[in-house]
Design a protein around this motif. Sequence first.
Motif, PDB file in Angstrom:
ATOM      1  N   MET A  38      -0.389  -0.498  11.090  1.00 25.41           N
ATOM      2  CA  MET A  38       0.254  -0.553   9.782  1.00 25.41           C
ATOM      3  C   MET A  38       0.860  -1.936   9.536  1.00 25.41           C
ATOM      4  SD  MET A  38       0.895   1.028   6.936  1.00 25.41           S
ATOM      5  CE  MET A  38       0.749   2.802   7.150  1.00 25.41           C
ATOM      6  N   GLY A  39       1.382  -2.538  10.579  1.00 21.86           N
ATOM      7  CA  GLY A  39       1.987  -3.852  10.434  1.00 21.86           C
ATOM      8  C   GLY A  39       1.001  -4.926  10.042  1.00 21.86           C
ATOM      9  N   SER A  40      -0.260  -4.768  10.395  1.00 16.31           N
ATOM     10  CA  SER A  40      -1.275  -5.769  10.069  1.00 16.31           C
ATOM     11  C   SER A  40      -1.978  -5.475   8.747  1.00 16.31           C
ATOM     12  CB  SER A  40      -2.317  -5.829  11.178  1.00 16.31           C
ATOM     13  OG  SER A  40      -3.135  -4.671  11.155  1.00 16.31           O
ATOM     14  N   ALA A  41      -1.680  -4.326   8.135  1.00 20.42           N
ATOM     15  CA  ALA A  41      -2.366  -3.936   6.901  1.00 20.42           C
ATOM     16  C   ALA A  41      -1.931  -4.839   5.747  1.00 20.42           C
ATOM     17  CB  ALA A  41      -2.067  -2.478   6.574  1.00 20.42           C
ATOM     18  N   ASP A  42      -2.896  -5.283   4.958  1.00 20.56           N
ATOM     19  CA  ASP A  42      -2.571  -6.075   3.765  1.00 20.56           C
ATOM     20  C   ASP A  42      -2.654  -5.238   2.493  1.00 20.56           C
ATOM     21  OD1 ASP A  42      -5.282  -5.773   3.874  1.00 20.56           O
ATOM     22  OD2 ASP A  42      -5.757  -7.853   3.315  1.00 20.56           O
ATOM     23  N   LEU A  43      -3.076  -3.960   2.622  1.00 19.46           N
ATOM     24  CA  LEU A  43      -3.106  -3.043   1.492  1.00 19.46           C
ATOM     25  C   LEU A  43      -2.944  -1.624   2.009  1.00 19.46           C
ATOM     26  CD1 LEU A  43      -3.602  -2.835  -1.624  1.00 19.46           C
ATOM     27  CD2 LEU A  43      -5.980  -2.278  -1.058  1.00 19.46           C
ATOM     28  N   VAL A  44      -2.040  -0.874   1.395  1.00 21.01           N
ATOM     29  CA  VAL A  44      -1.803   0.524   1.778  1.00 21.01           C
ATOM     30  C   VAL A  44      -2.096   1.404   0.567  1.00 21.01           C
ATOM     31  CG1 VAL A  44      -0.163   2.214   2.667  1.00 21.01           C
ATOM     32  CG2 VAL A  44      -0.019  -0.175   3.420  1.00 21.01           C
ATOM     33  N   ILE A  45      -3.074   2.288   0.702  1.00 22.90           N
ATOM     34  CA  ILE A  45      -3.403   3.235  -0.358  1.00 22.90           C
ATOM     35  C   ILE A  45      -2.601   4.500  -0.105  1.00 22.90           C
ATOM     36  CG2 ILE A  45      -5.246   4.489  -1.537  1.00 22.90           C
ATOM     37  CD1 ILE A  45      -7.211   2.452  -0.211  1.00 22.90           C
ATOM     38  N   CYS A  46      -1.535   4.688  -0.869  1.00 22.27           N
ATOM     39  CA  CYS A  46      -0.645   5.850  -0.715  1.00 22.27           C
ATOM     40  C   CYS A  46      -1.081   6.947  -1.672  1.00 22.27           C
ATOM     41  CB  CYS A  46       0.806   5.457  -1.016  1.00 22.27           C
ATOM     42  SG  CYS A  46       1.688   4.816   0.397  1.00 22.27           S
ATOM     43  N   ILE A  47      -1.262   8.143  -1.156  1.00 24.68           N
ATOM     44  CA  ILE A  47      -1.677   9.277  -1.976  1.00 24.68           C
ATOM     45  C   ILE A  47      -0.651  10.391  -1.809  1.00 24.68           C
ATOM     46  CG2 ILE A  47      -3.523  10.926  -2.466  1.00 24.68           C
ATOM     47  CD1 ILE A  47      -5.420   8.987  -0.960  1.00 24.68           C
ATOM     48  N   GLY A  48       0.044  10.744  -2.882  1.00 25.39           N
ATOM     49  CA  GLY A  48       1.004  11.844  -2.845  1.00 25.39           C
ATOM     50  C   GLY A  48       2.156  11.620  -1.898  1.00 25.39           C
ATOM     51  N   ASN A  49       2.628  10.393  -1.786  1.00 24.15           N
ATOM     52  CA  ASN A  49       3.687  10.092  -0.824  1.00 24.15           C
ATOM     53  C   ASN A  49       4.952   9.633  -1.535  1.00 24.15           C
ATOM     54  OD1 ASN A  49       4.760   9.733   1.830  1.00 24.15           O
ATOM     55  ND2 ASN A  49       4.529   7.537   1.575  1.00 24.15           N
ATOM     56  N   ILE A  50       6.115   9.936  -0.936  1.00 21.20           N
ATOM     57  CA  ILE A  50       7.409   9.455  -1.409  1.00 21.20           C
ATOM     58  C   ILE A  50       8.087   8.751  -0.245  1.00 21.20           C
ATOM     59  CG2 ILE A  50       9.706  10.103  -2.249  1.00 21.20           C
ATOM     60  CD1 ILE A  50       8.433  12.504  -3.630  1.00 21.20           C
ATOM     61  N   GLN A  51       8.486   7.505  -0.450  1.00 21.07           N
ATOM     62  CA  GLN A  51       9.099   6.723   0.617  1.00 21.07           C
ATOM     63  C   GLN A  51      10.619   6.950   0.634  1.00 21.07           C
ATOM     64  OE1 GLN A  51       7.040   2.929   1.890  1.00 21.07           O
ATOM     65  NE2 GLN A  51       6.934   2.694  -0.331  1.00 21.07           N
ATOM     66  N   SER A  52      11.020   8.101   1.150  1.00 16.68           N
ATOM     67  CA  SER A  52      12.453   8.404   1.259  1.00 16.68           C
ATOM     68  C   SER A  52      12.991   7.899   2.588  1.00 16.68           C
ATOM     69  CB  SER A  52      12.684   9.910   1.145  1.00 16.68           C
ATOM     70  OG  SER A  52      12.150  10.582   2.278  1.00 16.68           O
ATOM     71  N   ASP A  53      14.312   7.963   2.752  1.00 13.52           N
ATOM     72  CA  ASP A  53      14.911   7.475   3.995  1.00 13.52           C
ATOM     73  C   ASP A  53      14.447   8.288   5.200  1.00 13.52           C
ATOM     74  OD1 ASP A  53      16.265   9.716   3.110  1.00 13.52           O
ATOM     75  OD2 ASP A  53      18.256   8.983   3.649  1.00 13.52           O
ATOM     76  N   LEU A  54      14.332   9.611   5.043  1.00 15.79           N
ATOM     77  CA  LEU A  54      13.934  10.442   6.175  1.00 15.79           C
ATOM     78  C   LEU A  54      12.462  10.272   6.516  1.00 15.79           C
ATOM     79  CD1 LEU A  54      15.867  13.781   5.484  1.00 15.79           C
ATOM     80  CD2 LEU A  54      16.576  11.789   6.821  1.00 15.79           C
ATOM     81  N   SER A  55      11.611  10.140   5.510  1.00 18.95           N
ATOM     82  CA  SER A  55      10.178  10.027   5.786  1.00 18.95           C
ATOM     83  C   SER A  55       9.794   8.651   6.305  1.00 18.95           C
ATOM     84  CB  SER A  55       9.370  10.327   4.520  1.00 18.95           C
ATOM     85  OG  SER A  55       9.590   9.337   3.527  1.00 18.95           O
ATOM     86  N   THR A  56      10.696   7.667   6.188  1.00 21.35           N
ATOM     87  CA  THR A  56      10.401   6.316   6.683  1.00 21.35           C
ATOM     88  C   THR A  56      11.327   5.925   7.834  1.00 21.35           C
ATOM     89  OG1 THR A  56      11.914   5.337   5.055  1.00 21.35           O
ATOM     90  CG2 THR A  56       9.592   5.540   4.417  1.00 21.35           C
TER      91      THR A  56
END
Length: 593
Positions: free
Chosen positions: A254-272
């Motif tokens: 993930m650290g080397s990714a230059d593009l992240v295709i997020c599908i149905g995701n929410i970047q909350s404090d608990l999920s990250t």
Amino acid sequence: MAVEREAIDLFEHLCMQIKNIGIDSVHGVPGYAADGYARVNGISALMTVMGVGELSALNAIAGAFAEYVPIIHVIGKPSREAQKNKLCVHHSLGDGQFDVFEEMSRKVSCLTVSIDDVQTAPALIDEAIRTCWVQSRPVSIYIPCDMFRLPIPCHTLRKQPMLSRELPLDNVRAFEQLVDMATKEIRQATNPVILVGGYGIQNGAKQELEDFLNQVRFPLFAAGSGLAMVDSRLPHYVGLYVGSCSSPQALKIMGSADLVICIGNIQSDLSTSGFSGFVDHSKLIEIERTKSKVKGRVFERVHVNNVLQALTSKLCTSSHLAIRPVCVDSSLHSGVTKGVAQIETSVTSVGQETMLKSGLRLLKSIQSSVNPFQYFWTKATHETDYAVEKSNLITHDWLWTSLGKWLRAGDIILTETGTSSFGIWNTTMPPDSIFMAQYLWSSIGYTVGACQGAAQAARDSANAQRRTILFIGDGSLQCGCQELSTIIRQGLKPIIFVICNNGYTVERLIHGEEQIYNDIQPWNHRLLPAVFGAAPDTYQTHCVETTAELDALWRCKDFTDCSVLQLVELCVAQDDAPSNLVALARSLHERNA
């Protein structure tokens, strides 16, 4: 010859349309049952009275709004005459104002309609139900009590289109621009990855998601909410990505990714994991239920199923969009091969063979894996026989890594906020399963009602024999245990594991390790079915303290076949917690400080 009816009453039309959208059971207070039903069935209905019932369910409705769960909330209001004359009636504040609660509910509904004319009622009801499905969020329908039995001419209803679960046409211009822009960004990316969550795609886009993941084979991650949305058998599946609580290999990819295709995701404090896994919007393509974003640019009124279908079609013809194991040490596979050889040549006794058996099988599975960057523990859960000894007390780290071997295809798995919802990150989900946990709303006690709704939805479905399995802490159970009574009354047969560790372990980890407010009054959970009136032959209860006892229970056909309600006291030490939760709690504590 059948005589065509001239009219039906308003309530009958409402029930007919709820049935048409695929709802066979309607719920009441507290509302979490409707949430659980919707996550299995795709949509649900809830009926309450204004004020007391409405507000009692509002916590659940707010959670459903936050987490994209479609619930049709029907609220009965006082008669039109009482409202017009501002009478002081029960369930009100006594001031003759009857829209105050409506304003509260409006904030957590994607549409609110108030019925006051029988002629316009059918169109308003249908609009609300359709919007609930399309937006995958709650709607509120207010109906005065004197209108429920008013007749609606059938010729009026014939003008209404039949409700279905089809999503409407997209905003064509926005849709075309989105697909073109997203396709261009993906083709230009060097190391793209896919991250799948569970918000707004479980129903209405599941097939399109599967097609996309089968065709566009970038390194694939599941967010915590998306554990059951991704088939772990896919060769390009890496595992769970939850920030700092992810595996080292997942972090590296993930650290080397230059593009992240997020599908149905929410970047909350608990999920990250306390935002340690937060992905900057400049690297994101975000595909949501009714809108999408490409590096921050928003495209409204485009629907997830159509977007995924279009991207699958465009990208599957690109020869360079194959599996690309990014950021993997070139020595990984050869190192594993050497490890296998060393173990095989070093085994000189039966005792050593027994000790090294698990490690050898794990290394061989990695060695032969199509995908050398896959999570190690994912393979281990499927292929390793875990050591089970009579003297071993149950720990969270053992429980959640062992659970996968007992789960089976089609299971509905619920984990309560706390140790369960984070321990489950170490469990590999079986195919076609459904997973429920509130990583955003996080209402303690939510899963007891949700379990009832989920089990009811399973019964209403074509696959009525699928298992509903709940993991809940003893503290959380005390916040919603009364819904066990409804489970018993309905004759539902979930398997409920009560993790007994004397209180609120997750709260102890974040703040107040020794504080008495995190303690609870101990219960004898095995007596609860009898307290709620269950007949002796309709349930079984168990108490397990060791790994051997739990393993034996999992192997028992009478326990696993769901012929009766099963309730298990699963004893864990008070200071024990999943390792990833300990790390997450430390991060949250530091952030709060």
